[in-house]
Write a protein that holds these residues in place. Structure first.
Motif, PDB file in Angstrom:
ATOM      1  N   LEU A  48       5.122  -1.202  -0.847  1.00  0.00           N
ATOM      2  CA  LEU A  48       5.960  -2.292  -1.633  1.00  0.00           C
ATOM      3  C   LEU A  48       7.197  -2.225  -0.987  1.00  0.00           C
ATOM      4  CD1 LEU A  48       5.189  -1.944  -5.350  1.00  0.00           C
ATOM      5  CD2 LEU A  48       4.480  -3.810  -3.539  1.00  0.00           C
ATOM      6  N   ALA A  49       7.974  -1.230  -0.383  1.00  0.00           N
ATOM      7  CA  ALA A  49       9.066  -1.169   0.195  1.00  0.00           C
ATOM      8  C   ALA A  49       8.959  -1.842   1.496  1.00  0.00           C
ATOM      9  CB  ALA A  49       9.643   0.280   0.493  1.00  0.00           C
ATOM     10  N   VAL A  50       7.895  -1.551   2.226  1.00  0.00           N
ATOM     11  CA  VAL A  50       7.672  -2.024   3.519  1.00  0.00           C
ATOM     12  C   VAL A  50       7.671  -3.627   3.501  1.00  0.00           C
ATOM     13  CG1 VAL A  50       6.294  -2.224   5.637  1.00  0.00           C
ATOM     14  CG2 VAL A  50       6.858   0.068   4.693  1.00  0.00           C
ATOM     15  N   LEU A  51       6.590  -4.036   2.464  1.00  0.00           N
ATOM     16  CA  LEU A  51       6.367  -5.407   2.246  1.00  0.00           C
ATOM     17  C   LEU A  51       7.754  -6.296   1.909  1.00  0.00           C
ATOM     18  CD1 LEU A  51       2.801  -5.720   0.874  1.00  0.00           C
ATOM     19  CD2 LEU A  51       3.618  -6.169   3.133  1.00  0.00           C
ATOM     20  N   GLY A  53      10.747  -5.626   2.641  1.00  0.00           N
ATOM     21  CA  GLY A  53      11.542  -5.883   3.716  1.00  0.00           C
ATOM     22  C   GLY A  53      11.017  -6.747   4.676  1.00  0.00           C
ATOM     23  N   VAL A  54       9.808  -6.937   4.811  1.00  0.00           N
ATOM     24  CA  VAL A  54       9.283  -8.065   5.912  1.00  0.00           C
ATOM     25  C   VAL A  54       9.355  -9.166   4.929  1.00  0.00           C
ATOM     26  CG1 VAL A  54       7.067  -8.755   6.671  1.00  0.00           C
ATOM     27  CG2 VAL A  54       7.565  -6.313   6.895  1.00  0.00           C
ATOM     28  N   GLY A  55       9.004  -9.471   3.559  1.00  0.00           N
ATOM     29  CA  GLY A  55       9.313 -10.644   2.886  1.00  0.00           C
ATOM     30  C   GLY A  55      10.779 -11.039   3.062  1.00  0.00           C
ATOM     31  N   LEU A  56      11.648 -10.200   2.826  1.00  0.00           N
ATOM     32  CA  LEU A  56      13.163 -10.656   3.118  1.00  0.00           C
ATOM     33  C   LEU A  56      13.365 -11.037   4.293  1.00  0.00           C
ATOM     34  CD1 LEU A  56      15.843 -10.678   1.777  1.00  0.00           C
ATOM     35  CD2 LEU A  56      16.137  -8.453   2.423  1.00  0.00           C
ATOM     36  N   GLY A  57      13.065 -10.420   5.282  1.00  0.00           N
ATOM     37  CA  GLY A  57      13.097 -10.803   6.819  1.00  0.00           C
ATOM     38  C   GLY A  57      12.448 -12.192   7.230  1.00  0.00           C
ATOM     39  N   LEU A  58      11.313 -12.573   6.551  1.00  0.00           N
ATOM     40  CA  LEU A  58      10.771 -13.820   6.541  1.00  0.00           C
ATOM     41  C   LEU A  58      11.580 -14.827   6.041  1.00  0.00           C
ATOM     42  CD1 LEU A  58       7.032 -13.117   6.300  1.00  0.00           C
ATOM     43  CD2 LEU A  58       7.980 -13.849   8.426  1.00  0.00           C
ATOM     44  N   LEU A  59      12.168 -14.651   4.838  1.00  0.00           N
ATOM     45  CA  LEU A  59      12.968 -15.406   4.213  1.00  0.00           C
ATOM     46  C   LEU A  59      14.286 -15.796   4.646  1.00  0.00           C
ATOM     47  CD1 LEU A  59      13.507 -17.185   1.275  1.00  0.00           C
ATOM     48  CD2 LEU A  59      14.775 -15.140   0.602  1.00  0.00           C
ATOM     49  N   LEU A  60      14.847 -14.771   5.448  1.00  0.00           N
ATOM     50  CA  LEU A  60      16.021 -14.875   6.277  1.00  0.00           C
ATOM     51  C   LEU A  60      15.728 -15.912   7.367  1.00  0.00           C
ATOM     52  CD1 LEU A  60      18.013 -11.568   5.833  1.00  0.00           C
ATOM     53  CD2 LEU A  60      18.603 -13.612   4.870  1.00  0.00           C
ATOM     54  N   ALA A  76      11.845  -2.931   9.084  1.00  0.00           N
ATOM     55  CA  ALA A  76      10.697  -2.544   7.846  1.00  0.00           C
ATOM     56  C   ALA A  76       9.502  -2.158   8.318  1.00  0.00           C
ATOM     57  CB  ALA A  76      10.451  -3.868   7.172  1.00  0.00           C
ATOM     58  N   LEU A  77       9.102  -2.607   9.601  1.00  0.00           N
ATOM     59  CA  LEU A  77       7.873  -1.868  10.256  1.00  0.00           C
ATOM     60  C   LEU A  77       8.090  -0.429  10.568  1.00  0.00           C
ATOM     61  CD1 LEU A  77       6.230  -4.904  11.972  1.00  0.00           C
ATOM     62  CD2 LEU A  77       5.637  -3.657  10.032  1.00  0.00           C
ATOM     63  N   MET A  78       9.411  -0.124  11.318  1.00  0.00           N
ATOM     64  CA  MET A  78       9.567   1.195  11.741  1.00  0.00           C
ATOM     65  C   MET A  78       9.865   2.010  10.474  1.00  0.00           C
ATOM     66  SD  MET A  78      12.055   0.716  15.026  1.00  0.00           S
ATOM     67  CE  MET A  78      13.229  -0.541  14.503  1.00  0.00           C
ATOM     68  N   THR A  79      10.433   1.614   9.372  1.00  0.00           N
ATOM     69  CA  THR A  79      10.327   2.417   7.969  1.00  0.00           C
ATOM     70  C   THR A  79       9.126   2.794   7.611  1.00  0.00           C
ATOM     71  OG1 THR A  79      12.509   0.985   7.654  1.00  0.00           O
ATOM     72  CG2 THR A  79      11.417   2.317   5.614  1.00  0.00           C
ATOM     73  N   GLY A  80       8.341   2.091   7.743  1.00  0.00           N
ATOM     74  CA  GLY A  80       6.670   2.321   7.419  1.00  0.00           C
ATOM     75  C   GLY A  80       6.144   3.374   8.199  1.00  0.00           C
ATOM     76  N   ALA A  81       6.628   3.610   9.707  1.00  0.00           N
ATOM     77  CA  ALA A  81       6.037   4.590  10.507  1.00  0.00           C
ATOM     78  C   ALA A  81       6.832   5.842  10.018  1.00  0.00           C
ATOM     79  CB  ALA A  81       6.646   4.261  11.907  1.00  0.00           C
ATOM     80  N   VAL A  82       8.007   5.883   9.485  1.00  0.00           N
ATOM     81  CA  VAL A  82       8.848   7.116   9.216  1.00  0.00           C
ATOM     82  C   VAL A  82       8.174   7.411   7.818  1.00  0.00           C
ATOM     83  CG1 VAL A  82      10.998   7.713   8.571  1.00  0.00           C
ATOM     84  CG2 VAL A  82      10.922   6.502  10.431  1.00  0.00           C
ATOM     85  N   LEU A  83       8.032   6.463   6.994  1.00  0.00           N
ATOM     86  CA  LEU A  83       7.244   7.092   5.666  1.00  0.00           C
ATOM     87  C   LEU A  83       6.080   7.550   5.915  1.00  0.00           C
ATOM     88  CD1 LEU A  83       8.445   3.967   3.371  1.00  0.00           C
ATOM     89  CD2 LEU A  83       9.169   6.344   3.084  1.00  0.00           C
ATOM     90  N   ARG A  84       5.267   7.139   6.865  1.00  0.00           N
ATOM     91  CA  ARG A  84       3.975   7.528   7.025  1.00  0.00           C
ATOM     92  C   ARG A  84       4.175   8.891   7.714  1.00  0.00           C
ATOM     93  NH1 ARG A  84      -0.660   8.851   6.382  1.00  0.00           N
ATOM     94  NH2 ARG A  84      -2.225   7.891   7.321  1.00  0.00           N
TER      95      ARG A  84
END
Length: 138
Positions: A48-51, A53-60, A76-84
């Motif tokens: 949900l955190a990654v999505l 971030g991606v959703g906010l980026g798409l909105l901007l 947001a995608l790099m954050t997903g890599a760090v979380l993983r």
């Protein structure tokens, strides 16, 4: 022929995969990110955190803040890599093996950030990417 079954009769074993799959293995780290007592959004907070971030980026990006929006998508995608990498259980953020997920999220995030920073006007000049773009787009 193979080892005998429970009754002692030899049985023929095939190495073919079964026609119908009865179960699948969960990806490494695909368990719940929070306890089972927590509500569903809390159990899946990494994805949900990654999505978000991606959703906010798409909105901007849709609101004509292109560079900042696409950089936010890459981050947001790099954050997903760090979380993983950092968390033992990340819920639905785990799709494949840990290594493959980290490489996929990280490479896509870095590529999006670099391309967003190179976008004109006032783009960053990265020599090897500039040559690639020269031969493919220009």
């Amino acid at each position: 022929m193979s080892a005998p079954d429970a009754e002692g009769k030899p049985r023929r074993v095939t190495r073919r995969f079964p026609m119908f799959t009865r179960d699948t293995a969960r990806p490494e780290g695909g368990g719940r990110a929070a306890s089972g007592d927590a509500p569903a959004p809390a159990r899946q907070w990494p994805v949900l955190a990654v999505l978000s971030g991606v959703g906010l980026g798409l909105l901007l990006t849709a609101l004509d803040v292109f560079r900042f929006g696409t950089i936010l998508i890459g981050v947001a995608l790099m954050t997903g890599a760090v979380l993983r990498w950092a968390l033992p259980d990340v819920g639905m953020l785990a799709v494949r093996s840990r290594f493959t997920d980290m490489i996929t999220y990280g490479v896509l995030g870095i590529a999006i950030v670099l391309l967003a920073m190179m976008a004109q006007p006032h783009g960053l000049k990265v020599p090897f990417l500039d040559q690639i773009l020269h031969y493919t787009i220009r």
